[in-house]
Design an enzyme around this catalytic site. Structure first.
Site, PDB file in Angstrom:
ATOM      1  CB  SER A 146      -7.955  36.014 -24.572  1.00  0.00           C
ATOM      2  OG  SER A 146      -6.969  35.363 -23.801  1.00  0.00           O
ATOM      3  CE1 TYR A 159      -9.475  31.055 -26.320  1.00  0.00           C
ATOM      4  CE2 TYR A 159      -7.470  31.920 -25.314  1.00  0.00           C
ATOM      5  CZ  TYR A 159      -8.856  31.879 -25.393  1.00  0.00           C
ATOM      6  OH  TYR A 159      -9.616  32.663 -24.554  1.00  0.00           O
TER       7      TYR A 159
END
Ligand code: NDP
Length: 248
Positions: A146, A159
């Site tokens: 990501s 995250y």
């Protein structure tokens, strides 16, 4: 005349988290390109529907129930792929969760879940595939990380930590591996999927609605994965960052 073996052009590829979003789009694209795709996730009804769609389009696919947090389960699925298809050319470690929240919300169970799926799940895929890659003399690990692997924003601490880890694991694998084993990190920006639907924290949920309005179709990421897999054996695409043009 240049000749390429069937294994170079039509690969056996396991895609984790193939029941929605980026994994689903990747499975569809790779199957359309002639690769043999094995779809793994927990929602087997979704996987089966996707397998039927791929087969109806003339592709080759099968589904395996897969929970990436189950180390033995991941190993069993990878071993089954090799038993049934004779080899595994690539594993796309795509399964992931993103229940964002501020640290002071103390959603500790959700932190654990992100670590279990996004980090341990990736490692389980690597551990299951590497012995086969070593025996075959080659293979390709594709990690879907990501832009959170390169930046932290409020609510993304855990995250982002899992995606920093995913980046580091994939880079470490590249550095340690023989040239036959390739390692690619795919680094998406905001993409249409179900990812944000599982955010339980109200503040993070509201913020994400604005952040995600520029999301691009999941096939944009599938195309990047296809590009990395499609390179000749002496070319290793190490990282591709794909963002919406409108994302800052
Ligand atoms: P989705 O929520 O649509 O897909 C996530 C997939 O992961 C599902 O297929 C889900 O399947 C699977 N999954 C979740 N937990 C497990 C588990 N324990 N075992 C096996 N599979 C699991 O989101 P995306 O398609 O967006 O997410 C794919 C990847 O892309 C993730 O790693 C995410 O972090 C990354 N990413 C996404 C971005 C985005 O904006 N969409 C941006 C950057 C990165 P099931 O529930 O059936 O098991």
């Amino acid at each position: 005349m240049t000749t390429t073996s069937n294994a170079e052009t039509h690969k056996v590829v396991l895609v984790t988290g193939a029941s929605s979003g980026i994994g689903e789009a990747t499975a569809l694209r790779l199957a359309r390109e002639g690769h043999v795709v094995v779809l793994g996730a927990r929602r087997t009804d979704r996987l089966q529907a996707l397998v039927e769609k791929i087969r109806a389009d003339g592709g080759t696919a099968s589904a395996q129930r897969l929970d990436v947090t189950d180390r033995e389960g991941v190993r069993a699925v990878v071993d089954r792929v090799v038993a049934e298809r004779g080899r595994i050319d690539a594993i796309v470690n795509n399964a992931g969760v993103m229940p964002l929240s501020r640290l002071d919300a103390l959603l500790v169970d959700e932190w654990d879940r992100m670590i279990d799926v996004n980090v341990r799940g990736l490692l389980h895929g690597v551990a299951a595939a590497l012995p086969h890659f070593a025996r075959q003399g080659g293979g390709h690990v594709v990690t879907v990380a990501s832009v959170g692997a390169h930046e932290v924003v409020p609510t993304s601490a855990v995250y982002s930590a899992t995606k920093f880890a995913a980046w580091a694991i994939t880079e470490g694998l590249r550095l340690e591996s023989d040239p036959g084993i390739r390692a690619t990190t795919i680094t998406p920006g905001v993409v249409e999927s179900e990812l944000a639907e599982h955010i339980s924290d109200p503040g993070a949920r509201t913020a994400m609605r604005t952040y995600r309005r520029d999301a691009i179709p999941a096939d944009a990421i599938a195309r990047a994965i296809s590009f990395a897999l499609g390179q000749p054996a002496d070319v290793d695409v190490n990282e591709i960052v794909v963002r919406p043009a409108a994302q800052r």
